[in-house]
Write a protein that holds these residues in place. Structure first.
Motif, short mmCIF file in Angstrom:
data_model
loop_
_atom_site.label_atom_id
_atom_site.label_comp_id
_atom_site.label_asym_id
_atom_site.label_seq_id
_atom_site.Cartn_x
_atom_site.Cartn_y
_atom_site.Cartn_z
N ASN A 1 10.00 -4.16 5.74
CA ASN A 1 10.16 -3.63 4.39
C ASN A 1 9.21 -2.47 4.14
N VAL A 2 9.24 -1.51 5.06
CA VAL A 2 8.43 -0.30 4.92
C VAL A 2 9.37 0.86 4.61
N LYS A 3 9.11 1.54 3.51
CA LYS A 3 9.96 2.63 3.05
C LYS A 3 9.24 3.96 3.25
N VAL A 4 9.85 4.83 4.04
CA VAL A 4 9.22 6.10 4.40
C VAL A 4 10.06 7.25 3.86
N GLY A 5 9.43 8.17 3.17
CA GLY A 5 10.10 9.40 2.78
C GLY A 5 10.18 10.31 3.99
N GLN A 6 9.06 10.92 4.35
CA GLN A 6 9.04 11.75 5.55
C GLN A 6 7.74 11.59 6.31
N CYS A 7 7.83 11.80 7.61
CA CYS A 7 6.66 11.91 8.47
C CYS A 7 6.98 12.96 9.53
N LYS A 8 5.96 13.43 10.22
CA LYS A 8 6.18 14.54 11.15
C LYS A 8 6.77 14.10 12.48
N CYS B 1 0.83 -1.20 0.00
CA CYS B 1 0.00 0.00 0.00
C CYS B 1 0.86 1.25 0.00
N LYS B 2 0.26 2.36 -0.42
CA LYS B 2 0.92 3.66 -0.37
C LYS B 2 0.09 4.60 0.50
N MET B 3 0.76 5.26 1.44
CA MET B 3 0.11 6.21 2.31
C MET B 3 0.69 7.60 2.07
N LYS B 4 -0.21 8.55 1.88
CA LYS B 4 0.22 9.94 1.73
C LYS B 4 -0.15 10.69 3.01
N ALA B 5 -1.03 11.68 2.93
CA ALA B 5 -1.41 12.44 4.13
C ALA B 5 -2.21 11.57 5.09
N GLY B 6 -2.10 11.86 6.37
CA GLY B 6 -2.86 11.15 7.39
C GLY B 6 -2.23 11.33 8.76
N HIS B 7 -3.03 11.12 9.80
CA HIS B 7 -2.48 11.20 11.16
C HIS B 7 -1.56 10.02 11.44
N GLY B 8 -1.84 8.88 10.81
CA GLY B 8 -0.99 7.71 10.97
C GLY B 8 -1.11 6.83 9.74
N GLY B 9 -0.05 6.08 9.44
CA GLY B 9 -0.10 5.17 8.31
C GLY B 9 -0.92 3.94 8.62
N VAL B 10 -0.42 3.10 9.53
CA VAL B 10 -1.17 1.95 10.03
C VAL B 10 -1.27 2.11 11.54
N LYS C 1 -5.02 -8.45 18.06
CA LYS C 1 -3.84 -9.29 17.93
C LYS C 1 -3.61 -9.69 16.47
N ASN C 2 -2.33 -9.76 16.15
CA ASN C 2 -1.86 -10.28 14.86
C ASN C 2 -2.07 -9.30 13.71
N LEU C 3 -1.13 -8.35 13.61
CA LEU C 3 -1.10 -7.39 12.51
C LEU C 3 0.18 -7.59 11.72
N TYR C 4 0.04 -7.65 10.39
CA TYR C 4 1.18 -7.83 9.51
C TYR C 4 1.19 -6.69 8.49
N VAL C 5 2.29 -5.92 8.48
CA VAL C 5 2.43 -4.81 7.55
C VAL C 5 3.73 -5.04 6.77
N GLU C 6 3.64 -5.10 5.45
CA GLU C 6 4.87 -5.29 4.68
C GLU C 6 4.79 -4.62 3.31
N ASN C 7 5.99 -4.25 2.84
CA ASN C 7 6.16 -3.72 1.48
C ASN C 7 5.27 -2.51 1.21
N CYS C 8 5.22 -1.60 2.17
CA CYS C 8 4.43 -0.39 2.01
C CYS C 8 5.35 0.81 1.83
N GLU C 9 4.83 1.84 1.16
CA GLU C 9 5.53 3.10 1.01
C GLU C 9 4.69 4.22 1.61
N MET C 10 5.33 5.05 2.43
CA MET C 10 4.61 6.14 3.09
C MET C 10 5.45 7.41 2.99
N ASP C 11 4.81 8.50 2.58
CA ASP C 11 5.59 9.72 2.37
C ASP C 11 4.68 10.92 2.21
N SER C 12 4.75 11.85 3.13
CA SER C 12 4.05 13.12 2.99
C SER C 12 4.44 14.05 4.14
#
Length: 477
Positions: free
Chosen positions: A366-373, A309-318, A329-340
């Motif tokens: 494997n989460v790639k982040v450009g910027q977050c606040k 998934c790709k996340m742009k603006a938001g208070h939180g990604g996941v 219980k049991n959260l899996y987050v992988e191969n996401c890009e987040m940047d804003s």
């Protein structure tokens, strides 16, 4: 000889165990395969044949679209087609075995005549059970349902009273106008605290609690795929007490107040993949009810996958919380890009001593982040400290794991605001993470134990696992 045999058996047992169990990511792969998928008969019901037209007012299109859905359901199911064109409509109720297909070039544009969203229906609003305005697309106790296609579903929240009702001047609210802050929100919270029967919690006209764009309640085997969702009055996708849900290749564009992208609440077995989020609130926020209502149901959310998934603006990604009284219980987050520059946090867990809840087994890699606040990982057990409620329900967060997460700009790497009992936040592990452009060149960790760093860099400096500070907010004492 006997000792040698026992040792050999021990080695064989361990080797066998390790070969069978490959860790949480193998669990995720098996979970993804186990989620039930929708299936529909090869029958089509075009809404135009039931009276829908670009020239019709919303009431006529509302009746036509719902009539097509009823006919499809009665004839064993199939696809209800919204063809190319713009169709103004009121609320839609999805029924079992119906795939609502918004074709490419089609737009469902929902009316802002709020009276059309009455009478009220059973739902939850910010984790509290109630009867509220009919969500724009709603399903109740339905099985095998879908919303698909490459078209647009436009909630028309922007520059309308839907967003004004939030009570925020950024969205057009003016002093003296009614809003949820002065009416329905406080009233509903009071009803929950006093255990008022749900059927008496009528929050329609005069309470200004905005409707969700899509709300599936107590459903099974559901899919939302391919569509673009715009300008939701409130939360965009809100599955509630719904199991076996797939949300795939959905684009969400809703920068309004509380425009959470996808909020599975007390849901089990959910796959969210290939989606793009650009939201006015959390991109994904996992929930399980708030305070008394969440504890009364006592149904956690569990087994949720977020990938590609790709996340742009938001208070939180996941995000997990804040209405998390039933636990998770049991959260899996992988191969996401987040940047804003308008994205506040990447992985966030939030609760307080009104809500409580046990959150455990969070895995991200494997989460790639450009910027977050603020921070890449944020755990906040002091969320909404002035909430009017009975306290004493201690939240717990444990077994949170981040691996190969990179970020180019943030204030902190990890920020934890725990409680006086530091064991409430326990076993937090980061491995092979690289956080650059960290403004304060550090983490900010209070009220946690067993926070471990392995090959974690902040501004190109290796961070070791250090004793965690025990500085606490006065609110916890």
């Amino acid at each position: 000889m006997q000792k040698k045999l026992l040792s050999l058996f021990a080695v064989i047992f361990l080797a066998s165990f390790c070969s069978v169990y490959a860790g949480p990511w193998e669990d995720m792969a098996q979970l993804a395969q186990s989620i039930k998928q929708t299936s529909f008969p090869d029958k089509s019901f075009n809404v135009v044949k039931y009276g829908a037209s670009e020239k019709n007012p919303s009431i006529k299109n509302t009746k036509a679209i719902n009539a097509a859905i009823v006919a499809c359901n009665k004839k064993g199911g199939g696809k209800v087609i919204v063809p190319k064109g713009v169709y103004v409509t009121g609320p839609i109720t999805l029924l079992s075995n119906v795939n609502l297909c918004i074709e490419e070039g089609a737009e469902l544009r929902f009316t802002t005549n709020y009276a059309e969203y009455l009478p009220t229906v059973l739902t939850r609003w910010e984790g509290l059970d109630c009867y509220n305005y009919h969500p724009l697309i709603y399903a109740f106790k339905a099985t095998n349902i879908a919303i698909t296609g490459k078209g647009i579903i436009n909630g028309q929240g922007s520059n309308t009273a839907w967003w004004n009702w939030n009570g925020n001047k950024l969205f057009g609210y003016k002093d003296g106008e009614p809003s949820q802050k002065t009416t329905g929100r406080a009233a509903l919270m009071k009803m929950s605290e006093e255990n008022v029967p749900v059927e008496k919690r009528q929050m329609g006209e005069g309470n200004y609690l905005r409707a969700q764009l899509i709300n599936f309640v107590q459903c099974n085997t559901a899919k939302i795929e391919g569509v673009t969702l715009q300008n939701s009055p409130f939360w965009v996708i809100h599955p509630l007490l719904t199991n076996d849900l797939t949300v795939r290749n959905v684009t969400i564009e809703s920068l309004g107040p509380n425009s959470d992208g996808c909020d599975p609440e007390s849901c089990k077995n959910v796959l969210i993949e290939g989606c793009t989020f650009d939201d006015g609130d959390d991109c994904i926020a996992i929930k399980s009810g708030r305070n008394n209502d969440g504890r009364r149901w006592n149904i956690p959310s569990e087994n949720i996958i977020v990938r590609n998934c790709k996340m742009k603006a938001g208070h939180g990604g996941v995000v997990v919380g804040s209405e998390i009284s039933g636990g998770y219980k049991n959260l899996y987050v992988e191969n996401c890009e987040m940047d804003s520059p308008e994205l506040d946090r990447i992985i966030r867990i939030k609760s307080n001593t009104c809500r409580g809840g046990v959150v455990e087994n969070v895995f991200a890699r494997n989460v790639k982040v450009g910027q977050c606040k603020e921070a890449v990982l944020k755990i906040d057990l002091q969320y909404e400290p002035n909430e009017p409620c009975k306290r004493g329900y201690v939240p717990v967060v444990r077994n949170v794991n981040l691996e190969n997460v990179t970020c180019q700009q943030s204030n902190y790497g990890v920020s934890i605001d725990g409680l006086e009992d530091a064991n409430c936040v326990n076993n937090i592990n980061l491995k092979n993470c690289d956080f650059r452009g960290v403004k304060y060149n550090s983490n900010d960790i209070k009220g946690a134990v067993n926070v471990n760093f392995e090959n974690v860099r902040i501004n190109n400096t290796i961070i070791s696992s250090k004793k965690i500070s025990t500085v606490f907010s006065p609110l916890t004492k």
